[in-house]
Scaffold this motif. Structure first.
Motif, PDB file in Angstrom:
ATOM      1  N   LEU A 182       0.861  -1.184   0.000  1.00 44.75           N
ATOM      2  CA  LEU A 182       0.000   0.000   0.000  1.00 44.75           C
ATOM      3  C   LEU A 182       0.893   1.229   0.000  1.00 44.75           C
ATOM      4  CD1 LEU A 182      -3.039   0.840   0.236  1.00 44.75           C
ATOM      5  CD2 LEU A 182      -2.660   1.000   2.689  1.00 44.75           C
ATOM      6  N   SER A 183       1.115   1.803  -1.174  1.00 44.63           N
ATOM      7  CA  SER A 183       2.010   2.955  -1.297  1.00 44.63           C
ATOM      8  C   SER A 183       1.458   4.145  -0.535  1.00 44.63           C
ATOM      9  CB  SER A 183       2.191   3.328  -2.776  1.00 44.63           C
ATOM     10  OG  SER A 183       2.932   4.533  -2.887  1.00 44.63           O
ATOM     11  N   LYS A 184       2.351   4.819   0.234  1.00 42.11           N
ATOM     12  CA  LYS A 184       1.938   5.985   1.018  1.00 42.11           C
ATOM     13  C   LYS A 184       2.496   7.283   0.442  1.00 42.11           C
ATOM     14  CE  LYS A 184      -0.245   5.294   4.102  1.00 42.11           C
ATOM     15  NZ  LYS A 184      -1.688   5.029   4.200  1.00 42.11           N
ATOM     16  N   GLU A 185       2.932   7.241  -0.844  1.00 38.77           N
ATOM     17  CA  GLU A 185       3.528   8.431  -1.438  1.00 38.77           C
ATOM     18  C   GLU A 185       2.533   9.579  -1.536  1.00 38.77           C
ATOM     19  OE1 GLU A 185       5.193   7.259  -5.184  1.00 38.77           O
ATOM     20  OE2 GLU A 185       7.147   6.860  -4.298  1.00 38.77           O
ATOM     21  N   LEU A 186       1.225   9.244  -1.652  1.00 43.60           N
ATOM     22  CA  LEU A 186       0.222  10.280  -1.847  1.00 43.60           C
ATOM     23  C   LEU A 186      -0.438  10.713  -0.544  1.00 43.60           C
ATOM     24  CD1 LEU A 186      -1.466   8.907  -5.074  1.00 43.60           C
ATOM     25  CD2 LEU A 186       0.054  10.855  -4.890  1.00 43.60           C
ATOM     26  N   GLN A 187       0.037  10.173   0.583  1.00 45.90           N
ATOM     27  CA  GLN A 187      -0.592  10.493   1.863  1.00 45.90           C
ATOM     28  C   GLN A 187      -0.553  11.980   2.159  1.00 45.90           C
ATOM     29  OE1 GLN A 187       1.272   8.756   5.332  1.00 45.90           O
ATOM     30  NE2 GLN A 187      -0.671   8.638   6.409  1.00 45.90           N
TER      31      GLN A 187
END
Length: 532
Positions: A182-187
């Motif tokens: 679950l990529s958190k780059e856009l958090q």
């Protein structure tokens, strides 16, 4: 264990008006769901979450993932997620009424979250004028469920400490249990912008939907361990008996008397083969305490909630602004006095950079990437740019600043709080605006007008930032250098191949498939005209 989620398996609806079909779909889905996954997004601020005056920031997007009543928990159905646009102010009164009565305080719906208390606090502040929110019940925190029942990795002293502190990330839990990252780059992206990008909507939907899938893993774990046998025993045996026979059996009648009205009705419902509509109309109506449209949970889910469920209860103290313990001036080891102030202008680079000849530098660009952009450091090294990382894994602000000054580097970060250090604004710090690593690389190249050519690609050690020795190593020299340090794959022995070694950490590299793929990738990303 479930297979990884994919974005094309999700059904995503953006709700921005009460007159829309999406809003009507949301109302119907909430009324017909037994389990709901919840998450919220807000715009990052200078103070790392709080709004002006220490108040929580307004929630801009609320994610509601639904599992419908008529879907068996074993079904691998497509995910249905509603993204509620709370930036549309006229939507708030209707959403508030639905959330309060049909979701947060509805006993017939299990709410899933990941450390959702902070999200609830921000939501309550967003709806303050309408009364706010105070309770979520029944509720299960996926972080607690994982730490208590689902963690399968070997528990070292380090992981045990992390487990005690509840620091397992949702991304790592998804990787372990669901098999996808679950990529958190856009958090920390700008959730106030409209329309949202496709990547933002996919990220937001996955954040809520994965909670339901993790709960499915929990359910099957209980089933595998036999924890549900006692819960389902009465339900299965009662299905062949009438109500009179059930009550005449001492074991069964005792169980019924110990249950709540909701649970008893679900057991009775399992025994009825005639007049199901009448049963639903007469008995079901008495169970709908929080909503005229909600449908009771099935018996097994009720028992799971009864045994493992919890609730969130906000108090007045939860809404009080937190004050900082560290105030005033602080002096760095380099002799500078740091005066902090809030800086709202996070605009363009104001140079010159500290490596500039006019400032006594050597003319070679040098950067220091903090933990928020550590992936950017590796990308910069891949295109031949000197990119260091902090000395320690969790550096203090002063350590970052001191290292940048000492090594004449520009500090790259996404942390707006660092911009409060006034003396760094001109030529020592730059706040990266892009979210994805490739975009961040292009942003830095364009901002600092860096010249990237094909000869520079893969000329630095991606592991430690060191340079390679000028002369390549032969196979014999590489084997000698790798003894007791690094394993060279057997498939390379029959190939006429050259090796390169880092002058600092002594890591060996060779021009294999991975090397050529990386070179081509950065040729494409940086739009370099190939010389081959």
């Amino acid at each position: 264990m479930m297979e990884g989620l994919r974005s094309d398996e999700m059904e995503i609806h953006m709700v921005s008006s009460t007159e829309s079909a999406e809003y009507r779909g949301l109302k119907w889905a909430v009324a017909h769901s037994s389990i709901i996954g919840l998450d919220a997004e807000w715009k990052p601020t200078v103070h790392g979450g709080g709004g002006g005056g220490g108040q929580p920031p307004p929630v801009l997007l609320l994610q509601i993932a639904c599992r419908l009543i008529n879907n068996n928990i074993d079904d691998k159905e497509e995910g249905v997620v509603y993204l509620v646009d709370l930036s549309e102010r006229e939507l708030l009164p209707s959403i508030y009424e639905m959330l309060k009565e049909d979701v947060f305080e509805c006993r017939n719906v299990l709410k899933l979250g990941f450390r959702f208390k902070q999200d609830l606090l921000y939501l309550s502040s967003t709806f303050r004028s309408l009364g706010g929110f105070h309770t979520v019940e029944p509720y299960m925190d996926i972080a607690i469920i994982y730490n208590t029942h689902l963690q399968t990795t070997t528990i070292t002293s380090r992981s045990r400490s992390r487990k005690r502190k509840g620091q397992n990330s949702l991304s790592s839990i998804c990787q372990e249990l669901l098999g996808f990252s679950l990529s958190k780059e856009l958090q920390c992206s700008d959730w106030s912008q409209r329309p949202l990008t496709k990547d933002q909507t996919t990220y937001a939907a996955l954040d809520a939907l994965c909670l339901i899938h993790i709960f499915h893993v929990f359910y099957h774990t209980l089933l595998t361990q036999g924890a549900l046998q006692s819960l389902t025993q009465l339900d299965s045996s009662a299905s062949t008996l009438g109500l009179k026979q059930i009550l005449q059996e001492p074991r069964n009648s005792t169980k019924i008397l110990r249950t709540t009205v909701c649970e008893a009705v679900e057991m009775i419902r399992a025994t009825m083969t005639k007049y199901p509509q009448r049963l639903h109309a007469v008995l079901g109506a008495s169970l709908r305490k929080s909503s005229q449209d909600s449908i009771p949970m099935d018996y097994v889910l009720l028992q799971i909630v009864r045994q493992y469920g919890d609730k969130i209860l906000l108090t007045e103290s939860d809404g009080n602004p937190k004050t900082s313990r560290r105030k005033g001036k602080r002096k760095s080891s380099t002799g500078f006095t740091c005066r902090e102030k809030r800086v709202d202008d996070t605009g363009e680079w104001h140079g010159p950079a500290p490596w500039d000849y006019l400032l006594g530098g050597d003319g070679c660009p040098k950067f220091l990437c903090d933990v928020m952009v550590e992936g950017l450091a590796k990308h910069l090294r891949c295109v031949g740019i000197d990119a260091a990382v902090p000395y320690s894994r969790k550096p203090e602000t002063r350590e970052l600043i001191d290292q940048a000054i000492k090594e004449k580097r520009v500090l790259l970060t996404r942390d707006a709080k660092l911009l409060r250090h006034e003396y760094l604004l001109e030529n020592q710090i730059y706040r990266v605006k892009s979210l994805l690593k490739n975009d961040q690389l292009l942003e830095v190249i364009e901002t600092f007008q860096l010249n990237i050519c094909e000869d520079q690609l893969m000329s630095r050690c991606t592991k430690c930032n060191g340079r390679f020795i000028q002369k390549p190593l032969s196979m014999e020299e590489a084997i000698e250098a790798a003894k007791g340090f690094q394993v060279i794959p057997n498939c390379l022995f029959d190939r006429n191949i050259e090796f390169w070694q880092c002058t600092d950490c002594h890591q060996l590299y060779w021009e294999g498939t991975q090397y050529h793929n990386a070179v081509q990738k950065f040729i494409d990303v940086c739009k370099i005209s190939s010389t081959t």
